[in-house]
Scaffold this active site. Structure first.
Site, PDB file in Angstrom:
ATOM      1  CD1 TRP A   1       4.760   0.608  -2.491  1.00 39.98           C
ATOM      2  CD2 TRP A   1       3.061   0.245  -1.054  1.00 39.98           C
ATOM      3  NE1 TRP A   1       5.263  -0.046  -1.399  1.00 39.98           N
ATOM      4  CE2 TRP A   1       4.247  -0.284  -0.504  1.00 39.98           C
ATOM      5  CE3 TRP A   1       1.860   0.120  -0.340  1.00 39.98           C
ATOM      6  CZ2 TRP A   1       4.281  -0.931   0.747  1.00 39.98           C
ATOM      7  CZ3 TRP A   1       1.874  -0.504   0.896  1.00 39.98           C
ATOM      8  CH2 TRP A   1       3.095  -1.026   1.437  1.00 39.98           C
TER       9      TRP A   1
ATOM     10  CD  GLU B   1      -1.054 -10.682   6.486  1.00 42.55           C
ATOM     11  OE1 GLU B   1      -2.067  -9.957   6.470  1.00 42.55           O
ATOM     12  OE2 GLU B   1      -0.051 -10.470   5.788  1.00 42.55           O
TER      13      GLU B   1
ATOM     14  NE  ARG C   1      -5.172 -11.881   2.695  1.00 39.08           N
ATOM     15  CZ  ARG C   1      -4.630 -10.718   3.024  1.00 39.08           C
ATOM     16  NH1 ARG C   1      -4.830  -9.647   2.287  1.00 39.08           N
ATOM     17  NH2 ARG C   1      -3.906 -10.599   4.108  1.00 39.08           N
TER      18      ARG C   1
ATOM     19  NE  ARG D   1       3.356 -11.765   2.611  1.00 39.90           N
ATOM     20  CZ  ARG D   1       3.220 -10.429   2.644  1.00 39.90           C
ATOM     21  NH1 ARG D   1       2.041  -9.865   2.460  1.00 39.90           N
ATOM     22  NH2 ARG D   1       4.255  -9.660   2.873  1.00 39.90           N
TER      23      ARG D   1
ATOM     24  CG  HIS E   1       1.126  -4.882  -1.858  1.00 38.00           C
ATOM     25  ND1 HIS E   1       1.117  -3.518  -1.844  1.00 38.00           N
ATOM     26  CD2 HIS E   1       0.805  -5.262  -0.611  1.00 38.00           C
ATOM     27  CE1 HIS E   1       0.830  -3.092  -0.629  1.00 38.00           C
ATOM     28  NE2 HIS E   1       0.624  -4.141   0.150  1.00 38.00           N
TER      29      HIS E   1
ATOM     30  CG  ASN F   1       0.110   1.612   7.946  1.00 31.81           C
ATOM     31  OD1 ASN F   1       0.680   2.447   8.650  1.00 31.81           O
ATOM     32  ND2 ASN F   1       0.754   0.618   7.356  1.00 31.81           N
TER      33      ASN F   1
ATOM     34  CD  GLU G   1      -3.621  -6.126   1.978  1.00 32.43           C
ATOM     35  OE1 GLU G   1      -3.318  -7.285   2.262  1.00 32.43           O
ATOM     36  OE2 GLU G   1      -2.785  -5.223   1.843  1.00 32.43           O
TER      37      GLU G   1
ATOM     38  CD  GLU H   1      -2.440 -10.923   0.443  1.00 30.62           C
ATOM     39  OE1 GLU H   1      -2.116 -12.039   0.928  1.00 30.62           O
ATOM     40  OE2 GLU H   1      -2.263  -9.861   1.044  1.00 30.62           O
TER      41      GLU H   1
ATOM     42  CG  HIS I   1      -4.735  -7.128   6.182  1.00 34.07           C
ATOM     43  ND1 HIS I   1      -4.891  -5.764   6.191  1.00 34.07           N
ATOM     44  CD2 HIS I   1      -3.430  -7.355   5.941  1.00 34.07           C
ATOM     45  CE1 HIS I   1      -3.716  -5.196   5.957  1.00 34.07           C
ATOM     46  NE2 HIS I   1      -2.816  -6.132   5.801  1.00 34.07           N
TER      47      HIS I   1
ATOM     48  CG  ASP J   1       0.323  -9.285  -0.828  1.00 36.43           C
ATOM     49  OD1 ASP J   1      -0.298  -8.894  -1.838  1.00 36.43           O
ATOM     50  OD2 ASP J   1       0.193  -8.756   0.300  1.00 36.43           O
TER      51      ASP J   1
ATOM     52  CE1 TYR K   1       3.610  -5.121   1.151  1.00 37.00           C
ATOM     53  CE2 TYR K   1       3.633  -7.286   0.115  1.00 37.00           C
ATOM     54  CZ  TYR K   1       3.215  -6.449   1.126  1.00 37.00           C
ATOM     55  OH  TYR K   1       2.437  -6.944   2.129  1.00 37.00           O
TER      56      TYR K   1
END
Ligand code: EZ4
Ligand code: CO
Length: 402
Positions: free
Chosen positions: A402, A339, A283, A147, A212, A37, A262, A236, A312, A210, A159
Protein backbone atom coordinates in the site's frame (compact mmCIF):
# COMPACT_ATOMS: atom_id res chain seq x y z
CA UNK A 1 16.99 17.07 39.00
CA UNK A 2 14.70 14.04 38.74
CA UNK A 3 11.80 12.82 36.64
CA UNK A 4 8.85 12.45 39.03
CA UNK A 5 5.96 11.77 36.64
CA UNK A 6 5.53 10.34 33.15
CA UNK A 7 2.09 10.34 31.53
CA UNK A 8 1.12 8.62 28.28
CA UNK A 9 -1.78 10.49 26.71
CA UNK A 10 -3.89 9.09 23.87
CA UNK A 11 -6.23 11.50 22.12
CA UNK A 12 -8.21 11.62 18.88
CA UNK A 13 -8.97 15.21 17.79
CA UNK A 14 -9.96 13.99 14.32
CA UNK A 15 -7.17 11.38 14.25
CA UNK A 16 -5.25 9.45 16.92
CA UNK A 17 -2.12 10.79 18.63
CA UNK A 18 -0.01 9.33 21.44
CA UNK A 19 2.01 11.74 23.59
CA UNK A 20 4.48 11.27 26.43
CA UNK A 21 4.64 14.04 29.02
CA UNK A 22 7.46 14.05 31.56
CA UNK A 23 7.50 16.14 34.73
CA UNK A 24 10.61 16.93 36.82
CA UNK A 25 10.83 17.58 40.55
CA UNK A 26 11.20 21.31 39.71
CA UNK A 27 7.84 21.20 37.92
CA UNK A 28 9.43 21.50 34.46
CA UNK A 29 7.60 19.47 31.77
CA UNK A 30 8.68 18.01 28.46
CA UNK A 31 6.61 16.44 25.67
CA UNK A 32 7.38 13.81 23.03
CA UNK A 33 5.31 12.46 20.14
CA UNK A 34 4.77 8.67 20.23
CA UNK A 35 2.25 8.27 17.39
CA UNK A 36 2.59 5.24 15.09
CA UNK A 37 -0.28 5.41 12.62
CA UNK A 38 -2.63 2.43 12.93
CA UNK A 39 -0.56 0.88 15.76
CA UNK A 40 -0.99 3.60 18.40
CA UNK A 41 -1.87 1.42 21.38
CA UNK A 42 1.15 -0.84 20.86
CA UNK A 43 3.41 2.15 21.57
CA UNK A 44 1.16 3.36 24.38
CA UNK A 45 1.46 -0.04 26.10
CA UNK A 46 5.23 -0.23 25.44
CA UNK A 47 5.72 3.13 27.12
CA UNK A 48 3.32 2.50 29.98
CA UNK A 49 4.46 -1.03 30.80
CA UNK A 50 8.16 -1.02 29.95
CA UNK A 51 9.50 2.53 29.88
CA UNK A 52 7.65 4.75 32.36
CA UNK A 53 8.60 2.68 35.46
CA UNK A 54 12.30 2.99 34.54
CA UNK A 55 12.06 6.75 33.95
CA UNK A 56 10.80 7.72 37.39
CA UNK A 57 13.72 8.98 39.45
CA UNK A 58 16.12 9.35 36.46
CA UNK A 59 18.08 12.53 35.79
CA UNK A 60 16.38 14.23 32.79
CA UNK A 61 19.67 15.95 31.85
CA UNK A 62 21.19 12.61 30.74
CA UNK A 63 19.68 12.46 27.26
CA UNK A 64 22.33 10.28 25.59
CA UNK A 65 22.57 7.90 28.51
CA UNK A 66 18.79 7.48 28.63
CA UNK A 67 18.73 6.80 24.88
CA UNK A 68 21.40 4.10 25.23
CA UNK A 69 19.64 2.69 28.28
CA UNK A 70 16.35 2.26 26.39
CA UNK A 71 18.00 1.00 23.17
CA UNK A 72 20.60 -1.40 24.55
CA UNK A 73 18.54 -2.16 27.62
CA UNK A 74 15.60 -3.55 25.64
CA UNK A 75 17.89 -6.25 24.20
CA UNK A 76 15.34 -6.48 21.31
CA UNK A 77 16.77 -3.66 19.24
CA UNK A 78 15.10 -1.43 16.67
CA UNK A 79 11.64 -1.90 15.19
CA UNK A 80 8.98 0.81 14.78
CA UNK A 81 7.29 0.32 18.16
CA UNK A 82 10.49 0.37 20.24
CA UNK A 83 12.06 3.23 18.29
CA UNK A 84 8.89 5.35 18.47
CA UNK A 85 8.77 4.84 22.24
CA UNK A 86 12.45 5.81 22.55
CA UNK A 87 11.80 8.84 20.33
CA UNK A 88 9.06 10.06 22.65
CA UNK A 89 11.36 9.96 25.67
CA UNK A 90 14.25 11.55 23.80
CA UNK A 91 12.10 14.37 22.40
CA UNK A 92 10.65 15.14 25.84
CA UNK A 93 14.16 15.24 27.36
CA UNK A 94 15.38 17.75 24.72
CA UNK A 95 12.30 19.86 25.52
CA UNK A 96 13.21 19.76 29.21
CA UNK A 97 16.87 20.56 28.53
CA UNK A 98 15.88 23.60 26.49
CA UNK A 99 13.60 24.84 29.26
CA UNK A 100 16.33 24.45 31.90
CA UNK A 101 18.81 26.23 29.62
CA UNK A 102 16.30 28.95 28.71
CA UNK A 103 16.99 28.29 25.00
CA UNK A 104 15.03 26.99 22.01
CA UNK A 105 16.23 23.48 21.15
CA UNK A 106 17.82 24.55 17.83
CA UNK A 107 20.30 26.64 19.85
CA UNK A 108 21.36 23.51 21.74
CA UNK A 109 21.91 21.77 18.39
CA UNK A 110 24.39 24.38 17.18
CA UNK A 111 22.19 27.34 16.28
CA UNK A 112 20.53 28.29 13.02
CA UNK A 113 22.12 27.34 9.68
CA UNK A 114 19.43 29.10 7.62
CA UNK A 115 16.69 31.74 7.80
CA UNK A 116 13.85 29.24 7.87
CA UNK A 117 12.84 25.72 6.91
CA UNK A 118 11.68 25.29 3.29
CA UNK A 119 8.49 23.28 3.38
CA UNK A 120 6.73 21.34 0.66
CA UNK A 121 2.95 21.12 0.55
CA UNK A 122 0.64 18.53 -0.97
CA UNK A 123 -1.36 19.10 -4.15
CA UNK A 124 -3.90 16.37 -4.77
CA UNK A 125 -6.27 16.21 -7.68
CA UNK A 126 -8.91 13.65 -8.58
CA UNK A 127 -8.15 14.02 -12.30
CA UNK A 128 -5.58 15.57 -14.64
CA UNK A 129 -7.78 18.57 -15.36
CA UNK A 130 -7.90 19.44 -11.66
CA UNK A 131 -4.11 19.32 -11.24
CA UNK A 132 -3.31 22.92 -12.24
CA UNK A 133 -5.82 24.39 -9.74
CA UNK A 134 -4.52 22.13 -6.96
CA UNK A 135 -0.93 23.23 -7.59
CA UNK A 136 -1.96 26.88 -8.00
CA UNK A 137 -3.56 26.87 -4.56
CA UNK A 138 -0.24 25.78 -2.99
CA UNK A 139 1.67 28.39 -5.02
CA UNK A 140 -0.81 31.02 -3.79
CA UNK A 141 0.14 30.05 -0.22
CA UNK A 142 3.80 30.71 -1.20
CA UNK A 143 5.01 27.11 -1.15
CA UNK A 144 8.21 26.85 -3.20
CA UNK A 145 7.98 23.07 -3.39
CA UNK A 146 4.88 20.98 -4.11
CA UNK A 147 4.26 17.25 -4.01
CA UNK A 148 1.79 16.32 -6.75
CA UNK A 149 -0.49 13.25 -6.53
CA UNK A 150 -3.36 12.61 -8.93
CA UNK A 151 -6.16 10.08 -9.30
CA UNK A 152 -5.30 7.38 -11.87
CA UNK A 153 -7.87 6.82 -14.66
CA UNK A 154 -9.48 3.42 -14.15
CA UNK A 155 -8.65 3.12 -10.43
CA UNK A 156 -11.35 3.95 -7.90
CA UNK A 157 -9.04 5.36 -5.20
CA UNK A 158 -5.43 6.50 -5.33
CA UNK A 159 -2.87 7.06 -2.58
CA UNK A 160 -2.53 10.73 -1.63
CA UNK A 161 -5.81 11.88 -3.16
CA UNK A 162 -8.48 12.88 -0.69
CA UNK A 163 -11.98 11.65 -1.49
CA UNK A 164 -13.61 14.56 0.33
CA UNK A 165 -11.36 17.26 -1.14
CA UNK A 166 -10.17 17.92 2.42
CA UNK A 167 -6.82 16.90 3.82
CA UNK A 168 -5.78 13.31 3.08
CA UNK A 169 -6.15 10.87 6.01
CA UNK A 170 -5.69 7.28 4.84
CA UNK A 171 -6.34 5.52 8.20
CA UNK A 172 -10.09 5.44 7.71
CA UNK A 173 -11.52 2.33 9.41
CA UNK A 174 -10.82 -0.10 12.25
CA UNK A 175 -10.41 -3.00 9.84
CA UNK A 176 -8.27 -1.91 6.87
CA UNK A 177 -10.24 -0.69 3.87
CA UNK A 178 -9.24 -2.10 0.48
CA UNK A 179 -7.81 0.01 -2.33
CA UNK A 180 -6.85 -1.13 -5.82
CA UNK A 181 -3.71 -0.77 -7.88
CA UNK A 182 -2.51 -1.14 -11.44
CA UNK A 183 1.14 -0.52 -12.20
CA UNK A 184 0.57 -0.29 -15.95
CA UNK A 185 -2.15 2.37 -15.61
CA UNK A 186 0.02 4.31 -13.17
CA UNK A 187 3.22 4.24 -15.25
CA UNK A 188 1.39 5.37 -18.36
CA UNK A 189 -0.34 8.25 -16.58
CA UNK A 190 2.11 9.90 -14.15
CA UNK A 191 4.37 11.55 -16.78
CA UNK A 192 1.33 13.34 -18.25
CA UNK A 193 0.68 14.90 -14.84
CA UNK A 194 4.18 16.37 -14.57
CA UNK A 195 4.22 17.44 -18.21
CA UNK A 196 1.11 19.49 -17.45
CA UNK A 197 2.50 20.98 -14.22
CA UNK A 198 5.85 21.96 -15.74
CA UNK A 199 4.23 23.53 -18.78
CA UNK A 200 1.85 25.60 -16.62
CA UNK A 201 4.15 26.55 -13.73
CA UNK A 202 7.59 26.86 -15.37
CA UNK A 203 10.99 25.65 -14.22
CA UNK A 204 11.31 27.26 -10.77
CA UNK A 205 8.70 25.44 -8.72
CA UNK A 206 10.20 22.39 -7.00
CA UNK A 207 8.11 19.30 -7.79
CA UNK A 208 7.97 16.02 -5.90
CA UNK A 209 6.04 12.78 -6.25
CA UNK A 210 5.40 9.89 -3.84
CA UNK A 211 5.25 6.40 -5.40
CA UNK A 212 4.46 4.95 -1.97
CA UNK A 213 6.43 1.71 -2.33
CA UNK A 214 4.42 0.28 -5.24
CA UNK A 215 6.91 -0.51 -8.00
CA UNK A 216 9.65 -3.02 -8.72
CA UNK A 217 13.15 -1.61 -9.29
CA UNK A 218 12.99 -1.85 -13.08
CA UNK A 219 9.52 -0.24 -13.12
CA UNK A 220 10.82 2.54 -10.90
CA UNK A 221 13.82 2.99 -13.19
CA UNK A 222 11.46 3.43 -16.13
CA UNK A 223 9.34 5.94 -14.22
CA UNK A 224 12.42 7.89 -13.13
CA UNK A 225 13.56 8.10 -16.74
CA UNK A 226 10.18 9.14 -18.04
CA UNK A 227 10.07 11.95 -15.45
CA UNK A 228 13.56 13.31 -16.23
CA UNK A 229 12.27 16.02 -18.62
CA UNK A 230 10.25 17.51 -15.73
CA UNK A 231 13.23 17.80 -13.34
CA UNK A 232 11.65 16.55 -10.13
CA UNK A 233 13.28 17.46 -6.83
CA UNK A 234 12.63 13.89 -5.76
CA UNK A 235 10.79 10.67 -6.46
CA UNK A 236 9.75 9.20 -3.10
CA UNK A 237 9.68 5.57 -1.98
CA UNK A 238 9.77 4.12 -5.51
CA UNK A 239 10.14 0.55 -4.20
CA UNK A 240 9.56 -1.15 -0.83
CA UNK A 241 12.92 -0.56 0.85
CA UNK A 242 13.44 -3.86 2.63
CA UNK A 243 15.43 -4.86 -0.46
CA UNK A 244 17.84 -1.96 -0.58
CA UNK A 245 19.77 -3.33 -3.55
CA UNK A 246 16.78 -2.28 -5.61
CA UNK A 247 18.11 1.26 -5.36
CA UNK A 248 21.34 0.25 -7.11
CA UNK A 249 19.31 -0.85 -10.07
CA UNK A 250 17.14 2.29 -10.16
CA UNK A 251 20.20 4.49 -9.74
CA UNK A 252 22.00 2.94 -12.69
CA UNK A 253 19.17 3.98 -15.02
CA UNK A 254 17.95 7.42 -14.01
CA UNK A 255 19.10 10.84 -12.79
CA UNK A 256 15.74 11.58 -11.13
CA UNK A 257 16.69 12.15 -7.46
CA UNK A 258 15.44 9.57 -4.98
CA UNK A 259 14.04 10.03 -1.46
CA UNK A 260 13.33 7.29 1.06
CA UNK A 261 13.02 6.78 4.80
CA UNK A 262 9.59 7.50 6.26
CA UNK A 263 9.16 3.88 7.38
CA UNK A 264 12.76 3.49 8.55
CA UNK A 265 13.39 3.53 12.27
CA UNK A 266 17.16 3.49 12.64
CA UNK A 267 20.45 4.40 11.02
CA UNK A 268 20.91 0.71 10.22
CA UNK A 269 17.99 0.88 7.78
CA UNK A 270 19.66 3.55 5.66
CA UNK A 271 23.42 3.32 6.30
CA UNK A 272 24.11 1.43 3.06
CA UNK A 273 21.77 3.60 0.99
CA UNK A 274 23.59 6.68 2.29
CA UNK A 275 27.16 5.40 2.17
CA UNK A 276 26.74 4.01 -1.35
CA UNK A 277 25.12 7.30 -2.45
CA UNK A 278 22.06 5.45 -3.73
CA UNK A 279 19.64 8.13 -2.51
CA UNK A 280 19.58 11.92 -2.49
CA UNK A 281 17.24 12.62 0.44
CA UNK A 282 16.73 10.68 3.65
CA UNK A 283 13.19 11.12 4.97
CA UNK A 284 13.30 9.62 8.47
CA UNK A 285 11.35 11.49 11.15
CA UNK A 286 11.97 12.42 14.77
CA UNK A 287 9.06 10.28 16.00
CA UNK A 288 9.78 7.08 14.06
CA UNK A 289 13.59 7.14 14.06
CA UNK A 290 14.54 7.34 17.71
CA UNK A 291 14.07 11.03 18.45
CA UNK A 292 16.27 14.08 17.94
CA UNK A 293 19.38 12.26 19.20
CA UNK A 294 19.18 9.42 16.67
CA UNK A 295 17.87 11.43 13.73
CA UNK A 296 20.79 13.83 14.18
CA UNK A 297 23.10 10.83 13.87
CA UNK A 298 21.40 9.78 10.61
CA UNK A 299 21.61 13.29 9.16
CA UNK A 300 25.27 13.62 10.14
CA UNK A 301 26.09 10.38 8.31
CA UNK A 302 24.06 11.64 5.34
CA UNK A 303 25.99 14.92 5.28
CA UNK A 304 29.24 13.04 4.68
CA UNK A 305 27.75 11.44 1.57
CA UNK A 306 25.99 14.38 -0.13
CA UNK A 307 22.59 13.20 1.08
CA UNK A 308 20.16 15.81 2.39
CA UNK A 309 17.26 15.60 4.83
CA UNK A 310 13.63 15.53 3.77
CA UNK A 311 11.77 14.66 6.93
CA UNK A 312 8.37 13.05 6.80
CA UNK A 313 5.72 15.45 8.10
CA UNK A 314 2.30 13.97 7.34
CA UNK A 315 -0.62 14.72 9.67
CA UNK A 316 -0.19 11.43 11.55
CA UNK A 317 3.00 12.93 13.02
CA UNK A 318 1.78 15.22 15.79
CA UNK A 319 2.57 18.93 16.18
CA UNK A 320 5.13 17.85 18.79
CA UNK A 321 7.04 15.92 16.13
CA UNK A 322 6.77 18.89 13.77
CA UNK A 323 8.10 21.26 16.43
CA UNK A 324 11.07 18.94 17.10
CA UNK A 325 11.74 18.45 13.37
CA UNK A 326 11.91 22.21 12.80
CA UNK A 327 14.61 22.70 15.44
CA UNK A 328 16.71 19.99 13.77
CA UNK A 329 15.94 21.27 10.24
CA UNK A 330 17.09 24.75 11.19
CA UNK A 331 20.37 23.57 12.70
CA UNK A 332 21.77 20.84 10.43
CA UNK A 333 24.10 21.73 7.53
CA UNK A 334 22.48 19.30 5.03
CA UNK A 335 18.82 20.22 5.31
CA UNK A 336 16.84 19.57 2.11
CA UNK A 337 13.08 19.99 2.54
CA UNK A 338 10.49 19.48 5.27
CA UNK A 339 7.11 17.91 4.44
CA UNK A 340 4.25 20.06 5.72
CA UNK A 341 0.64 18.95 5.92
CA UNK A 342 -1.15 21.41 8.18
CA UNK A 343 -3.09 19.80 11.04
CA UNK A 344 -6.77 20.48 11.61
CA UNK A 345 -7.80 23.36 13.89
CA UNK A 346 -8.95 20.78 16.48
CA UNK A 347 -5.48 19.18 16.55
CA UNK A 348 -3.78 22.59 16.74
CA UNK A 349 -5.92 23.43 19.79
CA UNK A 350 -4.97 20.20 21.57
CA UNK A 351 -1.26 20.86 20.85
CA UNK A 352 -0.71 24.62 21.31
CA UNK A 353 2.54 25.56 19.54
CA UNK A 354 4.67 28.50 18.56
CA UNK A 355 5.99 27.35 15.15
CA UNK A 356 4.54 29.04 12.10
CA UNK A 357 4.55 29.03 8.29
CA UNK A 358 5.29 32.25 6.39
CA UNK A 359 6.47 32.90 2.83
CA UNK A 360 7.11 29.23 2.07
CA UNK A 361 9.22 28.74 5.19
CA UNK A 362 8.45 27.11 8.53
CA UNK A 363 9.94 28.69 11.63
CA UNK A 364 10.33 26.97 15.00
CA UNK A 365 9.21 28.68 18.16
CA UNK A 366 11.73 30.95 19.92
CA UNK A 367 10.47 29.83 23.35
CA UNK A 368 12.78 27.72 25.55
CA UNK A 369 12.50 24.02 24.69
CA UNK A 370 10.46 22.83 21.72
CA UNK A 371 7.75 25.49 22.03
CA UNK A 372 4.85 23.03 21.95
CA UNK A 373 2.60 21.48 24.60
CA UNK A 374 -0.45 19.27 25.01
CA UNK A 375 -3.65 20.61 26.58
CA UNK A 376 -4.45 17.53 28.65
CA UNK A 377 -7.98 18.59 29.58
CA UNK A 378 -8.92 19.20 25.98
CA UNK A 379 -7.15 15.99 24.88
CA UNK A 380 -9.29 13.99 27.32
CA UNK A 381 -12.41 15.11 25.46
CA UNK A 382 -11.35 13.18 22.33
CA UNK A 383 -11.25 9.43 23.10
CA UNK A 384 -9.20 6.99 20.98
CA UNK A 385 -10.89 5.56 17.90
CA UNK A 386 -9.38 2.46 16.23
CA UNK A 387 -8.21 3.35 12.70
CA UNK A 388 -5.98 1.28 10.41
CA UNK A 389 -4.15 2.11 7.22
CA UNK A 390 -5.65 0.55 4.06
CA UNK A 391 -4.46 -2.48 2.14
CA UNK A 392 -3.99 -2.59 -1.61
CA UNK A 393 -4.99 -5.26 -4.12
CA UNK A 394 -4.15 -5.65 -7.80
CA UNK A 395 -7.01 -5.85 -10.27
CA UNK A 396 -6.85 -9.69 -10.07
CA UNK A 397 -7.14 -9.58 -6.26
CA UNK A 398 -3.46 -10.12 -5.35
CA UNK A 399 -2.37 -8.26 -2.23
CA UNK A 400 0.12 -5.50 -3.15
CA UNK A 401 2.12 -2.96 -1.08
CA UNK A 402 0.00 0.00 0.00
O1 EZ4 B 1 1.27 7.41 3.93
O2 EZ4 B 1 2.14 9.08 6.96
O3 EZ4 B 1 4.91 11.14 2.48
N1 EZ4 B 1 3.97 10.88 3.16
C1 EZ4 B 1 3.37 9.70 3.23
C2 EZ4 B 1 2.26 9.58 4.25
C3 EZ4 B 1 2.08 8.16 4.78
C4 EZ4 B 1 1.43 8.20 6.14
C5 EZ4 B 1 1.35 6.81 6.75
O4 EZ4 B 1 1.02 6.89 8.09
O5 EZ4 B 1 3.73 8.77 2.53
O6 EZ4 B 1 1.08 10.06 3.69
CO1 CO C 1 5.61 9.18 1.61
Amino acid sequence: MKIVDARVIVTCPGRNFVTLKLVTDDGVTGVGDATLNGRELAVEAYLREHVVPALIGRDPARIEDTWQYLYKGAYWRRGPVTMTAIAAVDTALWDIKGKYAGLPVYQLLGGRSRDGVTAYGHAYAASLDEVPAAVASLVAQNYRAVRVQCGIPGLSKTYGVSASGGSYEPADSAVPSVESWSTSRYLAFVPTVFERVRSEFGPDLQLLHDVHHRLTPIEAARLGRSLEPYALTWLEDPVPAELQDGYRLIRSHTTTPLAVGEVFNSIWDCADLIQSQLIDYVRCSVVHAGGITHLRRIFDLAALHHVRSGSHGATDLSPICMAAALHLDLAIPNFGLQEHMPHTAETDRVFPHGYHFADGLLHPSEEPGLGVDIDEELAARYPYRPASLPVNRLEDGTLHSW
